[in-house]
Design a protein around this motif. Sequence first.
Motif, PDB file in Angstrom:
ATOM      1  N   VAL B 288      18.405   7.808 -18.153  1.00  0.00           N
ATOM      2  CA  VAL B 288      17.761   7.319 -19.381  1.00  0.00           C
ATOM      3  C   VAL B 288      17.999   5.817 -19.515  1.00  0.00           C
ATOM      4  CG1 VAL B 288      17.836   7.380 -21.917  1.00  0.00           C
ATOM      5  CG2 VAL B 288      17.762   9.524 -20.605  1.00  0.00           C
ATOM      6  N   ARG B 289      19.242   5.401 -19.260  1.00  0.00           N
ATOM      7  CA  ARG B 289      19.546   3.971 -19.345  1.00  0.00           C
ATOM      8  C   ARG B 289      18.655   3.179 -18.376  1.00  0.00           C
ATOM      9  NH1 ARG B 289      21.879   0.798 -16.580  1.00  0.00           N
ATOM     10  NH2 ARG B 289      23.045   2.221 -15.232  1.00  0.00           N
ATOM     11  N   ARG B 290      18.519   3.701 -17.155  1.00  0.00           N
ATOM     12  CA  ARG B 290      17.686   3.022 -16.159  1.00  0.00           C
ATOM     13  C   ARG B 290      16.209   3.031 -16.572  1.00  0.00           C
ATOM     14  NH1 ARG B 290      19.529   3.153 -10.263  1.00  0.00           N
ATOM     15  NH2 ARG B 290      21.776   2.893 -10.397  1.00  0.00           N
ATOM     16  N   PHE B 291      15.766   4.148 -17.132  1.00  0.00           N
ATOM     17  CA  PHE B 291      14.368   4.257 -17.575  1.00  0.00           C
ATOM     18  C   PHE B 291      14.081   3.246 -18.677  1.00  0.00           C
ATOM     19  CE2 PHE B 291      11.103   6.364 -20.286  1.00  0.00           C
ATOM     20  CZ  PHE B 291      10.080   6.453 -19.361  1.00  0.00           C
ATOM     21  N   VAL B 292      15.006   3.176 -19.630  1.00  0.00           N
ATOM     22  CA  VAL B 292      14.848   2.245 -20.753  1.00  0.00           C
ATOM     23  C   VAL B 292      14.810   0.801 -20.251  1.00  0.00           C
ATOM     24  CG1 VAL B 292      16.025   1.331 -22.816  1.00  0.00           C
ATOM     25  CG2 VAL B 292      15.859   3.818 -22.456  1.00  0.00           C
ATOM     26  N   ALA B 293      15.644   0.523 -19.238  1.00  0.00           N
ATOM     27  CA  ALA B 293      15.736  -0.847 -18.721  1.00  0.00           C
ATOM     28  C   ALA B 293      14.648  -1.154 -17.684  1.00  0.00           C
ATOM     29  CB  ALA B 293      17.117  -1.064 -18.105  1.00  0.00           C
ATOM     30  N   GLY B 294      13.852  -0.148 -17.344  1.00  0.00           N
ATOM     31  CA  GLY B 294      12.819  -0.369 -16.332  1.00  0.00           C
ATOM     32  C   GLY B 294      13.358  -0.456 -14.925  1.00  0.00           C
ATOM     33  N   GLU B 295      14.575   0.095 -14.713  1.00  0.00           N
ATOM     34  CA  GLU B 295      15.172   0.054 -13.375  1.00  0.00           C
ATOM     35  C   GLU B 295      14.767   1.293 -12.571  1.00  0.00           C
ATOM     36  OE1 GLU B 295      19.376  -0.218 -13.984  1.00  0.00           O
ATOM     37  OE2 GLU B 295      19.221  -2.070 -15.145  1.00  0.00           O
ATOM     38  N   GLU B 296      15.067   1.259 -11.283  1.00  0.00           N
ATOM     39  CA  GLU B 296      14.770   2.387 -10.402  1.00  0.00           C
ATOM     40  C   GLU B 296      15.607   3.603 -10.816  1.00  0.00           C
ATOM     41  OE1 GLU B 296      14.770   3.263  -5.594  1.00  0.00           O
ATOM     42  OE2 GLU B 296      15.344   1.289  -6.369  1.00  0.00           O
ATOM     43  N   LEU B 297      14.987   4.771 -10.854  1.00  0.00           N
ATOM     44  CA  LEU B 297      15.697   5.987 -11.273  1.00  0.00           C
ATOM     45  C   LEU B 297      16.477   6.595 -10.108  1.00  0.00           C
ATOM     46  CD1 LEU B 297      12.862   7.565 -13.445  1.00  0.00           C
ATOM     47  CD2 LEU B 297      14.875   6.298 -14.235  1.00  0.00           C
ATOM     48  N   LEU B 298      17.593   7.262 -10.428  1.00  0.00           N
ATOM     49  CA  LEU B 298      18.374   7.977  -9.421  1.00  0.00           C
ATOM     50  C   LEU B 298      17.636   9.253  -9.004  1.00  0.00           C
ATOM     51  CD1 LEU B 298      21.987   7.905 -10.970  1.00  0.00           C
ATOM     52  CD2 LEU B 298      21.028   6.356  -9.253  1.00  0.00           C
ATOM     53  N   ALA B 299      17.705   9.580  -7.718  1.00  0.00           N
ATOM     54  CA  ALA B 299      17.218  10.862  -7.181  1.00  0.00           C
ATOM     55  C   ALA B 299      15.735  11.094  -7.471  1.00  0.00           C
ATOM     56  CB  ALA B 299      18.069  12.018  -7.717  1.00  0.00           C
ATOM     57  N   ARG B 300      14.955  10.035  -7.263  1.00  0.00           N
ATOM     58  CA  ARG B 300      13.509  10.147  -7.430  1.00  0.00           C
ATOM     59  C   ARG B 300      12.919  11.043  -6.341  1.00  0.00           C
ATOM     60  NH1 ARG B 300       9.260   5.265  -8.737  1.00  0.00           N
ATOM     61  NH2 ARG B 300       7.379   6.454  -8.273  1.00  0.00           N
ATOM     62  N   ILE B 301      12.073  11.961  -6.743  1.00  0.00           N
ATOM     63  CA  ILE B 301      11.476  12.907  -5.803  1.00  0.00           C
ATOM     64  C   ILE B 301      10.240  12.281  -5.170  1.00  0.00           C
ATOM     65  CG2 ILE B 301      10.299  15.144  -5.612  1.00  0.00           C
ATOM     66  CD1 ILE B 301      12.114  16.066  -7.983  1.00  0.00           C
ATOM     67  N   ASP B 302      10.158  12.405  -3.847  1.00  0.00           N
ATOM     68  CA  ASP B 302       9.004  11.891  -3.123  1.00  0.00           C
ATOM     69  C   ASP B 302       7.974  13.015  -2.995  1.00  0.00           C
ATOM     70  OD1 ASP B 302       7.153  11.185  -1.169  1.00  0.00           O
ATOM     71  OD2 ASP B 302       8.619  10.000  -0.039  1.00  0.00           O
ATOM     72  N   PRO B 303       6.828  12.893  -3.688  1.00  0.00           N
ATOM     73  CA  PRO B 303       5.868  14.001  -3.715  1.00  0.00           C
ATOM     74  C   PRO B 303       5.281  14.298  -2.342  1.00  0.00           C
ATOM     75  CG  PRO B 303       5.107  12.140  -5.081  1.00  0.00           C
ATOM     76  CD  PRO B 303       6.392  11.731  -4.469  1.00  0.00           C
ATOM     77  N   VAL B 304       5.275  13.306  -1.444  1.00  0.00           N
ATOM     78  CA  VAL B 304       4.728  13.510  -0.113  1.00  0.00           C
ATOM     79  C   VAL B 304       5.777  14.151   0.803  1.00  0.00           C
ATOM     80  CG1 VAL B 304       3.717  12.402   1.901  1.00  0.00           C
ATOM     81  CG2 VAL B 304       3.150  11.567  -0.411  1.00  0.00           C
ATOM     82  N   ALA B 305       6.987  13.597   0.800  1.00  0.00           N
ATOM     83  CA  ALA B 305       8.047  14.120   1.671  1.00  0.00           C
ATOM     84  C   ALA B 305       8.486  15.514   1.237  1.00  0.00           C
ATOM     85  CB  ALA B 305       9.244  13.163   1.649  1.00  0.00           C
ATOM     86  N   GLY B 306       8.365  15.806  -0.046  1.00  0.00           N
ATOM     87  CA  GLY B 306       8.699  17.155  -0.504  1.00  0.00           C
ATOM     88  C   GLY B 306      10.153  17.369  -0.871  1.00  0.00           C
ATOM     89  N   TYR B 307      10.874  16.274  -1.132  1.00  0.00           N
ATOM     90  CA  TYR B 307      12.266  16.411  -1.606  1.00  0.00           C
ATOM     91  C   TYR B 307      12.660  15.212  -2.448  1.00  0.00           C
ATOM     92  CZ  TYR B 307      13.108  13.507   2.526  1.00  0.00           C
ATOM     93  OH  TYR B 307      13.041  12.518   3.469  1.00  0.00           O
TER      94      TYR B 307
END
Lengths: 307, 307
Positions: B288-307
């Motif tokens: 949430v802190r990263r989202f609010v600050a516009g920073e990169e989120l932890l553990a972002r899921i790659d929709p193409v790679a599938g994980y």
Amino acid sequence: MTPVPIALGPHADPMLMEAIASGGGEWAPMVDAQALVWAADPDRFPDELPESVRWVQLYSAGVEDWFAAGIIARHPRVVFTSAAGAFSATVAEHAFALLLAGVRALPEQLAATSWRQQEFFGKVGTLRGSTVAILGAGGIGRALIPMLSSVGAKVLAVTRSGLAVPGAAETLPADRTDEVWDRTDHVVVAAPATARTRHLVGAEQLGRLGAHSWVINVARGSLVDTDALVKALRDKAIGGAGLDVTDPEPLPDGHPLWSLPNAIITPHCSNPPSVRPPAFADHVATNVRRFVAGEELLARIDPVAGY
Amino acid sequence: MTPVPIALGPHADPMLMEAIASGGGEWAPMVDAQALVWAADPDRFPDELPESVRWVQLYSAGVEDWFAAGIIARHPRVVFTSAAGAFSATVAEHAFALLLAGVRALPEQLAATSWRQQEFFGKVGTLRGSTVAILGAGGIGRALIPMLSSVGAKVLAVTRSGLAVPGAAETLPADRTDEVWDRTDHVVVAAPATARTRHLVGAEQLGRLGAHSWVINVARGSLVDTDALVKALRDKAIGGAGLDVTDPEPLPDGHPLWSLPNAIITPHCSNPPSVRPPAFADHVATNVRRFVAGEELLARIDPVAGY
């Protein structure tokens, strides 16, 4: 900045040489030194100190022997400091080890002789997100706070004055101790033994803790009502108890605490002689840093008061 | 700054509401929300998300079910994050509990039924001033560093690259692992299981550790040569071993590790289901802190790679 020359006696112990350097000092022969770190008893202390020596750091917390030997009086222009408080972190580490072992269900897992994973899935807890009350946030209690913070636990400190303790989420004055029991997950007893703290943890208090709660005592046995504790442990009314001090002490053979599976007893050995050198080295590093910066030294001995 | 509105499903869990607030967000109904924290499996996930929702935080580390249910594909303009890495600190806390219990001689003291103070004066150690090697400083290893620092231990980290790990006194690349054994007091194994890490800790390595050294394994059993470890424990060539993982696993009944007094076995339960909520709450607060600050989120899921 030129390092401040500091002598070391009776031996040039490498761990203490490193401590002196890390505080901004530099090991030097006595004749050139502004201070002396003396890691032994008074017997072999030099009769004369060079005029340049303005501070002497002693190795023990109690300094009766140094007064008795007349050494403090013989050097009126020198500031002496003791090792009082140097071992708070060592005792805090022991309290932390007892608490973590309890919360992670190590006593039961140590007793197991088969792979009972499903059972321990339900018994292994975490300190993360939990509240730990520290009763008596003096040197030991304060040293415990960064350890608890490092695993994500929140500290509810209780001190005589109730003045905010750094790092604690909340500090209560001792006359509001009664509010603690419903609000905490675990309790660490680190208060001095006085008439007012006798049986601070009794049947009523134990009854208000949770079935997962651990009670740790590294202060004095009299602060916990042993009979009430034995009953709570037998009834599994609390998670368990980790005791470095007991009442009576030593705990006699055959006492029920020896055989309860949710009690961890260590025989008043949270600060054994064998672990004192690194703690003393930290104390020396801090005092050297303060000496170099011209700040007040820790555990300064009062030549008039005698301690 | 106005708090960012974030929805919570399927329930308004209080611990997660607090996590959202501590990260600079504010709980809001879905219709007003910019993000959604979903603390359950895919079955009850809403079919439609309002256009305002740009990020969804999922509860699990593995997200195969979410791909299988077609939910990731159905929301191409939404960023999904998993809980991968959220439980590193929980596993690190377990490793720390095992190490502290060992160094403080808790297994032997738990087995004692009389007040053997003089004996334990010589057996209780401290982490203060000691060196702890962490083999594989990924999420778990890195989470362990502040815990070790809080008790005054120095960390010698080993990573594939050897790039300096924050908080470690020194970082070595994996191809210099051989230098670790003579230089450390204790070893925590936290590296992935690969052909190269099989039996990373074997007879030769154990032989170069000290009689006080503890070996902790929270990674995979295959990284330690079990037969060599049993021999070292029987010979008291090392202080002991704390194992959350074993080889073979599950450890069969009657295996010598069950009865050695200097081994602590926990049945792969360093991150049991019961302790996951507070760790997930921390992960949510950080994201949430990263989202609010516009920073990169932890553990972002790659929709193409599938994980």
